[in-house]
Enzyme design. Structure first.
Site, short mmCIF file in Angstrom:
data_model
loop_
_atom_site.label_atom_id
_atom_site.label_comp_id
_atom_site.label_asym_id
_atom_site.label_seq_id
_atom_site.Cartn_x
_atom_site.Cartn_y
_atom_site.Cartn_z
N ARG A 208 -3.06 21.15 -14.31
CA ARG A 208 -2.04 20.16 -14.69
C ARG A 208 -2.30 19.56 -16.07
NH1 ARG A 208 1.10 15.69 -10.95
NH2 ARG A 208 2.41 14.93 -12.64
N LYS B 145 3.52 11.28 -11.12
CA LYS B 145 2.71 10.39 -11.95
C LYS B 145 3.48 9.10 -12.17
CE LYS B 145 -0.28 13.22 -14.87
NZ LYS B 145 -0.55 13.62 -16.27
N LYS C 83 7.43 22.71 -14.15
CA LYS C 83 6.59 21.57 -13.78
C LYS C 83 6.15 21.68 -12.32
CE LYS C 83 5.51 16.88 -14.29
NZ LYS C 83 5.73 15.61 -14.91
N HIS D 257 8.43 8.20 -26.98
CA HIS D 257 7.48 9.14 -26.38
C HIS D 257 7.79 10.58 -26.80
CE1 HIS D 257 4.65 10.69 -23.44
NE2 HIS D 257 5.58 11.52 -23.01
N GLU E 92 -4.23 16.63 -11.10
CA GLU E 92 -4.71 16.90 -12.47
C GLU E 92 -6.23 17.05 -12.56
OE1 GLU E 92 -2.49 14.99 -15.74
OE2 GLU E 92 -4.43 14.77 -16.73
N ARG F 114 0.81 -1.23 0.00
CA ARG F 114 0.00 0.00 0.00
C ARG F 114 0.84 1.28 0.00
NH1 ARG F 114 -2.63 -3.35 3.52
NH2 ARG F 114 -4.43 -4.35 2.58
N GLU G 153 9.81 17.41 -24.48
CA GLU G 153 9.08 17.84 -23.28
C GLU G 153 9.54 19.23 -22.85
OE1 GLU G 153 6.53 16.22 -22.37
OE2 GLU G 153 6.83 14.04 -22.38
N HIS H 240 0.01 15.49 -26.09
CA HIS H 240 0.00 14.11 -25.60
C HIS H 240 -1.20 13.28 -26.06
CE1 HIS H 240 3.41 15.31 -23.27
NE2 HIS H 240 3.48 14.16 -22.63
N ASN I 20 -0.23 18.21 -20.68
CA ASN I 20 -0.50 17.17 -21.68
C ASN I 20 -0.51 17.73 -23.11
OD1 ASN I 20 -0.78 15.20 -19.68
ND2 ASN I 20 -2.93 15.73 -19.36
N HIS J 143 0.18 10.15 -27.62
CA HIS J 143 -0.06 8.79 -27.11
C HIS J 143 -0.68 7.91 -28.19
CE1 HIS J 143 -0.03 9.90 -22.52
NE2 HIS J 143 1.18 9.81 -23.04
P1 NAD Z 1 13.41 5.19 -21.41
O1 NAD Z 1 13.31 5.14 -19.95
O2 NAD Z 1 12.98 4.02 -22.17
O3 NAD Z 1 14.90 5.57 -21.82
C1 NAD Z 1 15.24 5.61 -23.18
C2 NAD Z 1 16.41 4.65 -23.50
O4 NAD Z 1 17.63 5.22 -23.03
C3 NAD Z 1 16.30 3.29 -22.82
O5 NAD Z 1 16.76 2.30 -23.71
C4 NAD Z 1 17.27 3.38 -21.64
O6 NAD Z 1 17.82 2.15 -21.28
C5 NAD Z 1 18.33 4.29 -22.19
N1 NAD Z 1 19.03 5.12 -21.19
C6 NAD Z 1 18.48 5.79 -20.17
N2 NAD Z 1 19.41 6.56 -19.58
C7 NAD Z 1 20.57 6.33 -20.22
C8 NAD Z 1 21.88 6.84 -20.09
N3 NAD Z 1 22.17 7.81 -19.20
N4 NAD Z 1 22.84 6.37 -20.92
C9 NAD Z 1 22.54 5.44 -21.87
N5 NAD Z 1 21.32 4.94 -22.07
C10 NAD Z 1 20.34 5.40 -21.25
O7 NAD Z 1 12.56 6.42 -22.01
P2 NAD Z 1 12.46 7.96 -21.62
O8 NAD Z 1 12.44 8.68 -22.91
O9 NAD Z 1 13.44 8.35 -20.58
O10 NAD Z 1 11.02 8.03 -20.95
C11 NAD Z 1 9.84 7.78 -21.68
C12 NAD Z 1 8.76 7.31 -20.73
O11 NAD Z 1 8.47 8.34 -19.80
C13 NAD Z 1 7.46 6.96 -21.42
O12 NAD Z 1 6.99 5.74 -20.94
C14 NAD Z 1 6.52 8.08 -21.00
O13 NAD Z 1 5.18 7.66 -20.94
C15 NAD Z 1 7.06 8.44 -19.64
N6 NAD Z 1 6.74 9.80 -19.18
C16 NAD Z 1 6.19 9.93 -17.95
C17 NAD Z 1 5.90 11.18 -17.46
C18 NAD Z 1 5.38 11.34 -16.07
O14 NAD Z 1 5.00 12.45 -15.69
N7 NAD Z 1 5.37 10.31 -15.27
C19 NAD Z 1 6.18 12.32 -18.24
C20 NAD Z 1 6.74 12.15 -19.49
C21 NAD Z 1 7.02 10.87 -19.96
N1 GLY Z 2 3.78 14.70 -17.93
C1 GLY Z 2 2.53 15.29 -17.59
C2 GLY Z 2 2.32 15.41 -16.12
O1 GLY Z 2 3.16 15.08 -15.33
O2 GLY Z 2 1.27 15.83 -15.72
#
Ligand code: NAD
Ligand code: GLY
Length: 351
Positions: A234, A142, A220, A257, A230, A120, A184, A241, A238, A245
């Site tokens: 917030r 998130k 942010k 992404h 949100e 939890r 972003e 997005h 998006n 998405h």
């Molecule tokens: P990711 O985590 O898949 O990283 C991209 C690639 O880079 C992966 O293959 C990873 O292994 C590699 N990598 C990471 N750091 C590295 C480094 N320092 N050196 C070498 N390789 C490295 O993708 P991302 O682009 O970081 O994140 C995308 C994700 O984030 C999506 O799933 C998206 O939905 C999510 N997201 C979430 C929010 C939120 O608010 N929670 C906001 C934006 C995006």
């Molecule tokens: N990435 C959008 C949010 O965090 O609300």
């Protein structure tokens, strides 16, 4: 090291700087009394950086167990999430212990969701290693995994206790990953800060990473502090997005992404300009910003495909779906559309 405080329901610090992973033990000690944690990472980031984090934690008196999953968006699912939870349980992680998410947005979202739900809810710390994670996903709480039906459809709001962003880690990012983070960043500038947009268009960004991450986090944080769950403001985060998405889903997650958001922002800007909601010149400015960072702006999918994918989006509410549009560069608002309205929006987004 620079620090931004996120004054969410439980305030936390975002530390940004060079070499922070080597000080992880000391920085983590400041936010927890526990001396046990589970480090969650992926198969690429683990071999590069987990050793340094573990050494620093050990020196500060922590014991840690590590779980690494196969890198990439396709791992962000219920199966991997379940394996992470089993790993916590098998290693007798308790509610007094904590989780560290070391990696990009995929790691942060999934380890964060595991932390939000294991027993939890246990504390977790974000250690972002991509520009995207540092500038966006590690802040704001998130957490989620994807379903077959679409992106981030299962998740929770769970704020981290601390964010440790070591900007040196960006040096090993694969080609194109910095651009994903810039999508972003451009989004934050377009919705909230026209001066930041001017800065991005004029400066050599590779020399200004710390500043760029800091400004992203400030933008942010200011939104999240006002609307953590949100309900209103917030939603502006998006921008790009809803269709972004949809593009990710249509591509079977082969379009990353950041790239999908870039295309999504261009589509939303075109539709809004054509509908008279955004002033003339908005689309040109959005496309110029995306192009400057090597980001795509052309959508490979037809309007019908995008519409079908977008109508499964979780941002769809009782009265329809909220899409984000620019009132001007640096200022955004939401537009509530019913399903017919969304259809017209998607049609108007086509070149
Ligand atoms: P990711 O985590 O898949 O990283 C991209 C690639 O880079 C992966 O293959 C990873 O292994 C590699 N990598 C990471 N750091 C590295 C480094 N320092 N050196 C070498 N390789 C490295 O993708 P991302 O682009 O970081 O994140 C995308 C994700 O984030 C999506 O799933 C998206 O939905 C999510 N997201 C979430 C929010 C939120 O608010 N929670 C906001 C934006 C995006
Ligand atoms: N990435 C959008 C949010 O965090 O609300």
């Amino acid at each position: 090291m620079q620090t931004v405080t996120v004054s969410a329901s439980a305030p936390y610090a975002v530390h940004i700087g060079s070499g922070l992973l080597d000080n992880a033990g000391e920085l983590v000690s400041a936010v927890t009394k526990s001396r046990r944690c589970a480090l969650v990472t992926d198969s690429t980031v683990g071999p590069l950086y987990a050793g340094r984090v573990l050494a620093s934690l050990e020196q500060a008196g922590f014991s840690a167990v590590t779980y690494a999953f196969p890198a990439g968006e396709r791992s962000k699912n219920l199966t991997t999430y379940g394996k992470i939870l089993e790993f916590f349980a098998q290693n007798r992680l308790t509610r007094a212990d904590f989780v560290i998410a070391l990696g990009g947005g995929v790691t942060g979202d999934m380890a964060g969701f595991a932390a939000a739900t294991y027993q939890r809810g246990v504390d977790y710390i974000q250690a972002p290693t991509t520009l995207l994670a540092a500038s966006d996903s590690s802040v704001g709480g998130k957490t989620a995994v994807d379903l077959e039906s679409g992106k981030n459809l299962v998740g929770a709001f769970h704020q981290p206790r601390l964010v440790l962003c070591d900007t040196d880690t960006f040096r090993t990012l694969p080609e194109g990953a910095l651009a994903d983070g810039m999508a972003e960043t451009v989004k934050h500038a377009l919705i909230a800060d026209r001066d930041f947009l001017r800065f991005l268009m004029a400066e050599d960004i590779s020399a200004r990473m710390e500043e760029i991450v800091r400004r992203n986090v400030e933008i942010k944080a200011s939104v999240v502090q006002e609307d953590e769950l949100e309900r209103g403001k917030r939603k502006l985060l998006n921008f790009g997005h809803t269709l972004g998405h949809a593009i990710e889903k249509c591509s079977g997650y082969t379009v990353t992404h950041g790239r999908a958001v870039s295309i999504g922002m261009a589509l939303a800007a075109r539709a809004a300009e054509r509908m008279g909601v955004s002033p003339a010149g908005t689309l040109e400015a959005v496309e110029a910003a995306c192009r400057r960072f090597g980001l795509p702006i052309q959508c490979p999918y037809a309007a019908g495909e995008l519409y079908d994918a977008a109508t499964g989006d979780k941002k769809r509410g009782l009265g329809g779906i909220d899409v984000v549009v620019l009132e001007e560069l640096g200022r955004a608002k939401t537009l509530r559309l019913d399903m017919e309205g969304l259809g017209r929006f998607v049609e108007a987004a086509a070149p």
